[in-house]
Scaffold this motif. Structure first.
Motif, PDB file in Angstrom:
ATOM      1  N   GLU A  59       0.835  -1.198   0.000  1.00 54.94           N
ATOM      2  CA  GLU A  59       0.000   0.000   0.000  1.00 54.94           C
ATOM      3  C   GLU A  59       0.873   1.252   0.000  1.00 54.94           C
ATOM      4  OE1 GLU A  59      -3.413   0.255   0.068  1.00 54.94           O
ATOM      5  OE2 GLU A  59      -3.743  -1.914   0.016  1.00 54.94           O
ATOM      6  N   THR A 185     -14.700  -6.772  12.277  1.00 55.75           N
ATOM      7  CA  THR A 185     -14.761  -6.195  10.931  1.00 55.75           C
ATOM      8  C   THR A 185     -13.371  -6.051  10.301  1.00 55.75           C
ATOM      9  OG1 THR A 185     -16.752  -4.949  11.516  1.00 55.75           O
ATOM     10  CG2 THR A 185     -15.539  -4.198   9.580  1.00 55.75           C
ATOM     11  N   TYR A 186     -12.390  -5.669  11.103  1.00 58.41           N
ATOM     12  CA  TYR A 186     -11.095  -5.288  10.527  1.00 58.41           C
ATOM     13  C   TYR A 186      -9.958  -6.273  10.792  1.00 58.41           C
ATOM     14  CZ  TYR A 186     -13.246  -0.824   9.433  1.00 58.41           C
ATOM     15  OH  TYR A 186     -14.056   0.153   8.910  1.00 58.41           O
ATOM     16  N   TYR A 193      -4.650  -8.052   9.964  1.00 55.97           N
ATOM     17  CA  TYR A 193      -5.827  -7.331   9.495  1.00 55.97           C
ATOM     18  C   TYR A 193      -6.367  -7.877   8.184  1.00 55.97           C
ATOM     19  CZ  TYR A 193      -4.565  -3.945  13.040  1.00 55.97           C
ATOM     20  OH  TYR A 193      -4.278  -3.366  14.246  1.00 55.97           O
ATOM     21  N   LYS A 194      -7.661  -7.687   8.011  1.00 58.43           N
ATOM     22  CA  LYS A 194      -8.283  -7.917   6.711  1.00 58.43           C
ATOM     23  C   LYS A 194      -7.877  -6.781   5.771  1.00 58.43           C
ATOM     24  CE  LYS A 194     -12.370 -10.082   8.823  1.00 58.43           C
ATOM     25  NZ  LYS A 194     -13.831  -9.972   9.051  1.00 58.43           N
ATOM     26  N   LYS A 195      -8.263  -6.903   4.511  1.00 59.89           N
ATOM     27  CA  LYS A 195      -7.877  -5.928   3.493  1.00 59.89           C
ATOM     28  C   LYS A 195      -8.233  -4.507   3.907  1.00 59.89           C
ATOM     29  CE  LYS A 195      -8.590  -4.769  -1.391  1.00 59.89           C
ATOM     30  NZ  LYS A 195      -9.284  -5.161  -2.654  1.00 59.89           N
ATOM     31  N   GLU A 196      -9.421  -4.327   4.488  1.00 62.25           N
ATOM     32  CA  GLU A 196      -9.872  -2.987   4.867  1.00 62.25           C
ATOM     33  C   GLU A 196      -8.971  -2.375   5.937  1.00 62.25           C
ATOM     34  OE1 GLU A 196     -13.173  -5.305   3.143  1.00 62.25           O
ATOM     35  OE2 GLU A 196     -11.726  -5.700   4.755  1.00 62.25           O
ATOM     36  N   GLN A 199      -5.593  -1.398   4.392  1.00 70.78           N
ATOM     37  CA  GLN A 199      -5.707  -0.158   3.619  1.00 70.78           C
ATOM     38  C   GLN A 199      -5.679   1.067   4.526  1.00 70.78           C
ATOM     39  OE1 GLN A 199      -9.344  -0.992   1.468  1.00 70.78           O
ATOM     40  NE2 GLN A 199      -8.233  -1.693  -0.355  1.00 70.78           N
ATOM     41  N   ILE A 200      -6.317   0.977   5.674  1.00 73.58           N
ATOM     42  CA  ILE A 200      -6.293   2.089   6.621  1.00 73.58           C
ATOM     43  C   ILE A 200      -4.864   2.343   7.103  1.00 73.58           C
ATOM     44  CG2 ILE A 200      -7.022   2.838   8.924  1.00 73.58           C
ATOM     45  CD1 ILE A 200      -9.665   1.346   8.418  1.00 73.58           C
TER      46      ILE A 200
END
Length: 241
Positions: A59, A185-186, A193-196, A199-200
């Motif tokens: 990223e 969720t994350y 972490y998941k993709k979301e 990305q953060i």
């Protein structure tokens, strides 16, 4: 006295801080890539961390493309591991760096706190000695899915905050960024972490590095040129993986 001898003396002095050997994990690892390693026309950013850094490094590479090149050094080694400084010293000698974004903590959750603080100071000083022109940024360790492990991460972050305040080193507080978010969720597993979530983190680290460089993101065309130039024939379809 030549540079090699000076370097060996410096590393030997830093290694002296590791009076207490941190227990090794069942599998220890180091992952490092220098993207656009054959280029020096743009500033270079060094990302140092663990598997969290390994998650967000693409990223950051993409976000900085056209403005800066990226090298990353991710490892399971705790700061209290006797060989950590040797590996860090090698990476610092590989390129001149404009920014060093540094973290070490999640593999140190069970470490001796006094020794970790001493070795954090030693690592920061080593970076300052080997990369005197770089803007050094400390990244606070991220929270975990487990409340107990998150509490341990907070302990190390508190120690790091005390050290960085004394050393006047700016901090990228990734802990405060991620801690309010939903674990379900994350987070994918306890640490990661998941993709979301990735990305953060990538967006936050990229913004921090660009700010340190005094730059804004490149145009899509310039970014693509940099990313295309990082391809290597040794990877699948000429791309680094």
């Amino acid at each position: 006295m030549n540079r090699l001898i000076v370097g060996l003396i410096m590393v030997s002095c830093v290694l002296g801080a590791n009076a207490q050997q941190h227990p090794r994990e069942a599998t220890e690892w180091i992952v490092s890539y220098s993207f656009n390693a054959n280029k020096s026309d743009l500033p270079r950013v060094l990302l140092i961390g663990d598997s969290i850094c390994n998650q967000y490094r693409d990223e950051v590479k993409t976000a900085l493309a056209g403005r800066a090149y990226v090298t990353f050094f991710a490892t399971s080694k705790c700061l209290n591991d006797a060989s950590y400084m040797t590996a860090l010293s090698f990476l610092l000698d590989e390129h001149p760096y404009a920014v060093v974004h540094f973290n070490n903590g999640l593999h140190s959750l069970g470490s001796d706190r006094a020794n970790w603080e001493k070795n954090l100071r030693a690592a920061l000083h080593l970076i300052q000695q080997k990369a005197p022109k770089a803007k050094l940024i400390w990244a606070q360790s991220t929270p975990l899915k487990s409340p107990e492990l998150t509490a341990r991460a907070k302990e190390l972050n508190a120690i790091a905050a005390r050290v960085t305040t004394a050393e006047k080193i700016p901090v990228n507080d990734l802990f405060s960024l991620m801690d309010p978010l939903s674990r379900e969720t994350y987070w994918s597993v306890t640490y990661h972490y998941k993709k979301e979530g990735v990305q953060i983190l990538g967006k936050a680290v990229s913004a921090c590095c660009l700010n340190a460089l005094g730059l804004t993101p490149a145009t899509a065309e310039d970014a693509k040129k940099t990313l295309d130039a990082a391809a290597t024939a040794t990877g699948p379809a000429g791309k680094l993986k």
